[in-house]
Design a protein around this motif. Structure first.
Motif, PDB file in Angstrom:
ATOM      1  N   LYS A 147      74.438  31.600  70.223  1.00  0.00           N
ATOM      2  CA  LYS A 147      73.766  32.374  70.230  1.00  0.00           C
ATOM      3  C   LYS A 147      72.831  32.867  69.094  1.00  0.00           C
ATOM      4  O   LYS A 147      73.555  32.519  67.956  1.00  0.00           O
ATOM      5  CB  LYS A 147      74.252  34.014  70.434  1.00  0.00           C
ATOM      6  CG  LYS A 147      74.219  34.767  69.916  1.00  0.00           C
ATOM      7  CD  LYS A 147      75.603  35.849  70.803  1.00  0.00           C
ATOM      8  CE  LYS A 147      74.403  37.393  69.839  1.00  0.00           C
ATOM      9  NZ  LYS A 147      74.398  37.544  69.329  1.00  0.00           N
ATOM     10  N   HIS A 177      80.901  34.415  72.763  1.00  0.00           N
ATOM     11  CA  HIS A 177      82.244  34.594  72.408  1.00  0.00           C
ATOM     12  C   HIS A 177      82.995  35.396  72.530  1.00  0.00           C
ATOM     13  O   HIS A 177      83.665  35.590  72.935  1.00  0.00           O
ATOM     14  CB  HIS A 177      82.454  34.553  70.449  1.00  0.00           C
ATOM     15  CG  HIS A 177      81.774  35.758  70.078  1.00  0.00           C
ATOM     16  ND1 HIS A 177      80.185  36.414  70.031  1.00  0.00           N
ATOM     17  CD2 HIS A 177      82.661  36.810  69.440  1.00  0.00           C
ATOM     18  CE1 HIS A 177      81.049  37.698  69.351  1.00  0.00           C
ATOM     19  NE2 HIS A 177      81.984  37.507  69.748  1.00  0.00           N
ATOM     20  N   TYR A 178      82.036  36.129  73.508  1.00  0.00           N
ATOM     21  CA  TYR A 178      82.873  37.556  74.354  1.00  0.00           C
ATOM     22  C   TYR A 178      83.791  36.445  75.806  1.00  0.00           C
ATOM     23  O   TYR A 178      84.427  37.636  76.365  1.00  0.00           O
ATOM     24  CB  TYR A 178      81.344  38.690  75.054  1.00  0.00           C
ATOM     25  CG  TYR A 178      82.242  39.834  73.768  1.00  0.00           C
ATOM     26  CD1 TYR A 178      81.643  39.461  72.440  1.00  0.00           C
ATOM     27  CD2 TYR A 178      82.218  41.153  73.740  1.00  0.00           C
ATOM     28  CE1 TYR A 178      81.329  40.272  71.442  1.00  0.00           C
ATOM     29  CE2 TYR A 178      82.016  42.118  73.421  1.00  0.00           C
ATOM     30  CZ  TYR A 178      82.156  41.990  71.677  1.00  0.00           C
ATOM     31  OH  TYR A 178      81.748  42.887  71.441  1.00  0.00           O
ATOM     32  N   LYS A 181      87.195  36.129  74.722  1.00  0.00           N
ATOM     33  CA  LYS A 181      87.798  36.558  74.396  1.00  0.00           C
ATOM     34  C   LYS A 181      89.209  36.703  75.862  1.00  0.00           C
ATOM     35  O   LYS A 181      88.737  36.713  77.096  1.00  0.00           O
ATOM     36  CB  LYS A 181      87.708  37.848  74.370  1.00  0.00           C
ATOM     37  CG  LYS A 181      86.584  38.055  73.055  1.00  0.00           C
ATOM     38  CD  LYS A 181      86.130  39.172  72.584  1.00  0.00           C
ATOM     39  CE  LYS A 181      84.876  39.449  71.853  1.00  0.00           C
ATOM     40  NZ  LYS A 181      85.405  39.743  70.235  1.00  0.00           N
ATOM     41  N   GLU A 215      80.597  49.518  67.543  1.00  0.00           N
ATOM     42  CA  GLU A 215      81.158  48.745  66.371  1.00  0.00           C
ATOM     43  C   GLU A 215      81.448  50.408  65.122  1.00  0.00           C
ATOM     44  O   GLU A 215      80.208  50.315  64.778  1.00  0.00           O
ATOM     45  CB  GLU A 215      79.647  47.512  65.821  1.00  0.00           C
ATOM     46  CG  GLU A 215      80.435  46.837  66.891  1.00  0.00           C
ATOM     47  CD  GLU A 215      79.699  45.399  66.266  1.00  0.00           C
ATOM     48  OE1 GLU A 215      80.065  44.867  65.964  1.00  0.00           O
ATOM     49  OE2 GLU A 215      78.401  45.066  66.709  1.00  0.00           O
ATOM     50  N   ARG A 222      72.546  42.576  57.382  1.00  0.00           N
ATOM     51  CA  ARG A 222      71.938  41.882  58.283  1.00  0.00           C
ATOM     52  C   ARG A 222      70.616  41.906  58.118  1.00  0.00           C
ATOM     53  O   ARG A 222      69.879  41.372  59.608  1.00  0.00           O
ATOM     54  CB  ARG A 222      73.137  41.121  58.741  1.00  0.00           C
ATOM     55  CG  ARG A 222      74.179  40.717  59.291  1.00  0.00           C
ATOM     56  CD  ARG A 222      74.811  40.535  59.966  1.00  0.00           C
ATOM     57  NE  ARG A 222      74.582  40.191  61.745  1.00  0.00           N
ATOM     58  CZ  ARG A 222      74.467  40.279  62.507  1.00  0.00           C
ATOM     59  NH1 ARG A 222      75.353  41.353  63.270  1.00  0.00           N
ATOM     60  NH2 ARG A 222      74.277  39.547  63.134  1.00  0.00           N
ATOM     61  N   ASP A 234      70.761  41.694  70.482  1.00  0.00           N
ATOM     62  CA  ASP A 234      72.086  40.853  69.674  1.00  0.00           C
ATOM     63  C   ASP A 234      73.083  41.442  70.513  1.00  0.00           C
ATOM     64  O   ASP A 234      74.286  41.065  70.095  1.00  0.00           O
ATOM     65  CB  ASP A 234      71.982  42.120  68.215  1.00  0.00           C
ATOM     66  CG  ASP A 234      73.072  41.432  67.378  1.00  0.00           C
ATOM     67  OD1 ASP A 234      73.317  40.639  67.380  1.00  0.00           O
ATOM     68  OD2 ASP A 234      74.201  42.422  67.256  1.00  0.00           O
ATOM     69  N   HIS A 239      76.173  39.536  75.297  1.00  0.00           N
ATOM     70  CA  HIS A 239      78.228  39.966  75.585  1.00  0.00           C
ATOM     71  C   HIS A 239      77.943  41.208  76.699  1.00  0.00           C
ATOM     72  O   HIS A 239      78.762  41.052  77.543  1.00  0.00           O
ATOM     73  CB  HIS A 239      78.157  40.553  74.326  1.00  0.00           C
ATOM     74  CG  HIS A 239      78.040  39.901  72.979  1.00  0.00           C
ATOM     75  ND1 HIS A 239      78.116  38.174  72.911  1.00  0.00           N
ATOM     76  CD2 HIS A 239      77.881  40.132  71.833  1.00  0.00           C
ATOM     77  CE1 HIS A 239      78.065  38.172  72.042  1.00  0.00           C
ATOM     78  NE2 HIS A 239      77.534  38.996  71.747  1.00  0.00           N
ATOM     79  N   LYS A 329      75.784  50.758  66.539  1.00  0.00           N
ATOM     80  CA  LYS A 329      76.655  50.176  65.427  1.00  0.00           C
ATOM     81  C   LYS A 329      76.304  51.549  64.424  1.00  0.00           C
ATOM     82  O   LYS A 329      75.909  52.694  64.969  1.00  0.00           O
ATOM     83  CB  LYS A 329      75.755  49.876  64.267  1.00  0.00           C
ATOM     84  CG  LYS A 329      74.761  47.537  64.576  1.00  0.00           C
ATOM     85  CD  LYS A 329      75.738  46.711  64.345  1.00  0.00           C
ATOM     86  CE  LYS A 329      74.943  45.675  64.704  1.00  0.00           C
ATOM     87  NZ  LYS A 329      76.639  44.775  65.170  1.00  0.00           N
ATOM     88  N   GLN A 367      89.041  45.048  73.290  1.00  0.00           N
ATOM     89  CA  GLN A 367      89.591  45.303  71.582  1.00  0.00           C
ATOM     90  C   GLN A 367      89.135  46.622  71.152  1.00  0.00           C
ATOM     91  O   GLN A 367      88.538  46.948  71.348  1.00  0.00           O
ATOM     92  CB  GLN A 367      88.611  44.275  70.724  1.00  0.00           C
ATOM     93  CG  GLN A 367      87.355  44.597  70.464  1.00  0.00           C
ATOM     94  CD  GLN A 367      85.731  43.427  70.056  1.00  0.00           C
ATOM     95  OE1 GLN A 367      86.704  42.208  70.249  1.00  0.00           O
ATOM     96  NE2 GLN A 367      84.823  43.141  70.072  1.00  0.00           N
TER      97      GLN A 367
HETATM   98  C1  BG6 Z   1      77.793  39.589  67.547  1.00  0.00           C
HETATM   99  C2  BG6 Z   1      76.271  40.283  66.952  1.00  0.00           C
HETATM  100  O1  BG6 Z   1      77.217  38.604  68.168  1.00  0.00           O
HETATM  101  O2  BG6 Z   1      78.701  40.130  68.033  1.00  0.00           O
HETATM  102  C3  BG6 Z   1      77.204  41.108  66.435  1.00  0.00           C
HETATM  103  O3  BG6 Z   1      75.745  39.448  66.764  1.00  0.00           O
HETATM  104  C4  BG6 Z   1      78.284  41.847  66.634  1.00  0.00           C
HETATM  105  O4  BG6 Z   1      76.246  42.153  65.231  1.00  0.00           O
HETATM  106  C5  BG6 Z   1      78.763  40.402  67.076  1.00  0.00           C
HETATM  107  O5  BG6 Z   1      78.445  42.594  65.448  1.00  0.00           O
HETATM  108  C6  BG6 Z   1      80.600  41.279  67.676  1.00  0.00           C
HETATM  109  O6  BG6 Z   1      81.663  40.261  67.918  1.00  0.00           O
HETATM  110  P1  BG6 Z   1      82.910  41.035  68.142  1.00  0.00           P
HETATM  111  O7  BG6 Z   1      83.682  39.871  68.576  1.00  0.00           O
HETATM  112  O8  BG6 Z   1      83.240  41.087  66.145  1.00  0.00           O
HETATM  113  O9  BG6 Z   1      82.748  41.819  68.812  1.00  0.00           O
END
Ligand code: BG6
Length: 485
Positions: A147, A177-178, A181, A215, A222, A234, A239, A329, A367
C-alpha cells in the motif's frame, strides 16, 4: 519446484523490519515452502555478504525468540543481492540473467515484492513485463504490491489498468497487512465456525458497530508522506474498510479467494454514498495539537490526523445499523477494536433505580493483545437484583503459547502458496476509493466540517464525543480490554 522471492526496495525499512524477519521466521518453522532464494534489489551497491550482514541485526530484533546465529547463517545463505534501478531497463535484463543463473536454468516460481516508493510501482511492473519476467511458462510469476495502491479512485484505476497489461489479476497480490493479523482472520472463524453468533449478527440484535484503530504514535518524521495522505487515505481506505468488510460480509459458500472477495465487495457496494449535508452530519475531522510544528508539515496544513465516520450498509442484514469507524494518531493508547454493541433488552426488569444496563457488547480486540471479550449483565451479589456488567475473556495469545506470528509471515506464505483470499482485488480497491474520495472532496470544499483540535493522549477531539452523545451513543473508550503478556 524451488521458488525465488525478489524484493524491490531491498535497502528500505520494510525489508529489514518486516519482510526478512518474516521470511526467517517461516524458515525457522520449516514453512518456507520451497523458497530457495531471496534476492534483494535496490540501487545501492552491495556484495551478497554485505547485504546479508546488513540484515542480521534487525532479523535478530524482529524475529524475537526464534532467532539464533546458526539458523540465521543457514537462512542467509539463501539471500542474494542484485543492484538495480527501476528506471533502467538494462538492470531488469541483468536481473533476469542473474535469476536464471541462481536457479541454474531449472523451472522456478518467482514472487516479485514491490516495496519501493509507490510512484515506482507502475514503472517496475512495465519493466518486469518488458524483460520477460512476467512470463509464467516456467513456473508461477506473482507480484505483491504494497500500500498505498493509488491516492484516489482515478490513480488506483490507472494503476490497475497498467498492471493488467503485464500481469493477470490472479497473479497480483495487493497487500493490506491488517488482513494478515491473526485476530482479523479469527473474525472469519468467530462468525462462520460458530452457530451462536451468526443468528444475532444483524439489524434485529445489533444497535451499532464501532471500529477503532487508535495509535499513540504521532507522525514523527513521516510528514513528507503523511501530510499529503492524511488519515482517510492512510488508514480508512484500506485497513479500516477491510475490518468493516469482514465484520459485515455474508458467509461465502466456500473459503476460497474469489468467493471471499465477492462477499467483501458486496459490502462495499452496499455502503450508502454520502451526499449534501451527510458529510457534515456523519463525519468528524481532527488534528492533534502540535501537528503543525512537526518537521516538514507545511504552515497552516489542514491534514486530518483523526477521523470518525458514520457509514450505513444498505442491505437486508444491516439496514439502519450505523458503523462508526474512527482512527487517530496521538490517541490515548494503541488499540484496534471492533465493538459489536447489541441492543438494549426490550423491557428492563432490573437496575432501574441504579442505572440502565448498557446492553451486551462483544469486543474483538485486534491489537495489541489479541482476543475477544463479551460483556453481559450479572447480578450484584447480596443486592436486591441490582446488576452490573461482567466480562468473559478469550486471550488469543495464550491460546497460541504467546507466539503470534507477524502479519507478513502469513501474507508472504499465502502469496507463495497462491492463496489470494487475504489480498485485495482490483474492484475492491477501487470501490474503497469510491467511498473515500467524496469524503475527501467534501473535506476540501468550502462547506467542509471544521477541523477540530485535540490534545495528544486523548481519544481525539471532544467534539467527537459530543457527536456520539447527540446520537444517544457513546464511544467505547477503553484502552486494551485485554492486556499483553
Ligand atoms: C500503516 C500506516 O499502513 O499502518 C501507518 O501507513 C500506521 O500510518 C500503520 O501507523 C499501523 O499498522 P499497525 O499494524 O501498527 O496497526
Amino acid at each position: 519446484m524451488a521458488h525465488t522471492i525478489v524484493i524491490f526496495g531491498a535497502s528500505g525499512d520494510l525489508t529489514s523490519r518486516k519482510l526478512i524477519p518474516a521470511l526467517f521466521s517461516l524458515f525457522k518453522k520449516n514453512k518456507l515452502d520451497g523458497v530457495m532464494r531471496i534476492v534483494g534489489v535496490s540501487r545501492s551497491r552491495f556484495e551478497h555478504e554485505q547485504f546479508r550482514s546488513s540484515l542480521r541485526e534487525s532479523a535478530a530484533k524482529f524475529s524475537g525468540k526464534l532467532f539464533d546465529d546458526e539458523s540465521w547463517n543457514e537462512f542467509s545463505r539463501h539471500v542474494y543481492y542484485h543492484p538495480g534501478d527501476i528506471k533502467d531497463p538494462s538492470d531488469f535484463e541483468s536481473l533476469a540473467k542473474f535469476l536464471d543463473e541462481i536457479e541454474q536454468g531449472e523451472p522456478a516460481g518467482r514472487l516479485f515484492y514491490l516495496s519501493t516508493m509507490p510512484q515506482l510501482y507502475e514503472q517496475a511492473i512495465m519493466q518486469l513485463g518488458a524483460a520477460g519476467l512476467a512470463d509464467d511458462t516456467n513456473g508461477f510469476r506473482r507480484v505483491i504490491i504494497e500500500k498505498p495502491f493509488g491516492t484516489d479512485l482515478a490513480t488506483a484505476h490507472a494503476l490497475n489498468d497498467s498492471i493488467h497489461k503485464v500481469f493477470r489479476e490472479d497473479q497480483i497480490y495487493r497487500i493490506d497487512h491488517y488482513l494478515g493479523k491473526e485476530t482479523v482472520q479469527n473474525i472469519f472463524a468467530l462468525r462462520f465456525a460458530n452457530s451462536i453468533f451468526e443468528p444475532i449478527w444483524n439489524r434485529n440484535y445489533v444497535d451499532h458497530v464501532q471500529i477503532t484503530v487508535a495509535e499513540e504514535v504521532i507522525i514523527g518524521r513521516r510528514a513528507g508522506y503523511y501530510d499529503s495522505a492524511g488519515i482517510l487515505r492512510d488508514m480508512f481506505q484500506n485497513h479500516i474498510l477491510q475490518l468493516m468488510m469482514i465484520t459485515a460480509m455474508e458467509p461465502p459458500a466456500k473459503y476460497d479467494a474469489a468467493l471471499v472477495r465477492d462477499e467483501k465487495v458486496k459490502v462495499l457496494h452496499s455502503i450508502r454514498k454520502m451526499v449534501g449535508g451527510d458529510f457534515a452530519a456523519d463525519t468528524v475531522r481532527g488534528q492533534y495539537k502540535g501537528y503543525l510544528k512537526e518537521e516538514g508539515v507545511p504552515a497552516g496544513s489542514q491534514t486530518e490526523t483523526y477521523a470518525a465516520l458514520k457509514l450505513y450498509c444498505d442491505n437486508w442484514r444491516w439496514k439502519g445499523v450505523p458503523f462508526y469507524l474512527r482512527s487517530g494518531k496521538g490517541m490515548s493508547c494503541r488499540t484496534t477494536q471492533i465493538v459489536i454493541q447489541f441492543r438494549q433488552v426490550p423491557h428492563i426488569l432490573f437496575g432501574q433505580k441504579t442505572r440502565s444496563p448498557v446492553g451486551n457488547r462483544l469486543v474483538i480486540q485486534v491489537q495489541p493483545a489479541e482476543g475477544i471479550q463479551l460483556h453481559f449483565e450479572t447480578k450484584v451479589p447480596e443486592s436486591e437484583m441490582k446488576t452490573r456488567t461482567s466480562t468473559l475473556d478469550f486471550d488469543f495469545n495464550q491460546a497460541s503459547d504467546g507466539d503470534m506470528p507477524d502479519a507478513y509471515q502469513r501474507l508472504l506464505l499465502d502469496a507463495i502458496l497462491g492463496d489470494a483470499s487475504l489480498f485485495a482485488r482490483s474492484d475492491e480497491v477501487e470501490l474503497a476509493w469510491g467511498i473515500i474520495d467524496p469524503i475527501l472532496a467534501a473535506w476540501r470544499s468550502p462547506a467542509s466540517p471544521p477541523l477540530h483540535q485535540y490534545d495528544p493522549g486523548m481519544w481525539g477531539p471532544p467534539e467527537a464525543n459530543e457527536w456520539m452523545g447527540e446520537q444517544k451513543r457513546e464511544w467505547f473508550d477503553v484502552c486494551p480490554v485485554l492486556s499483553s503478556h
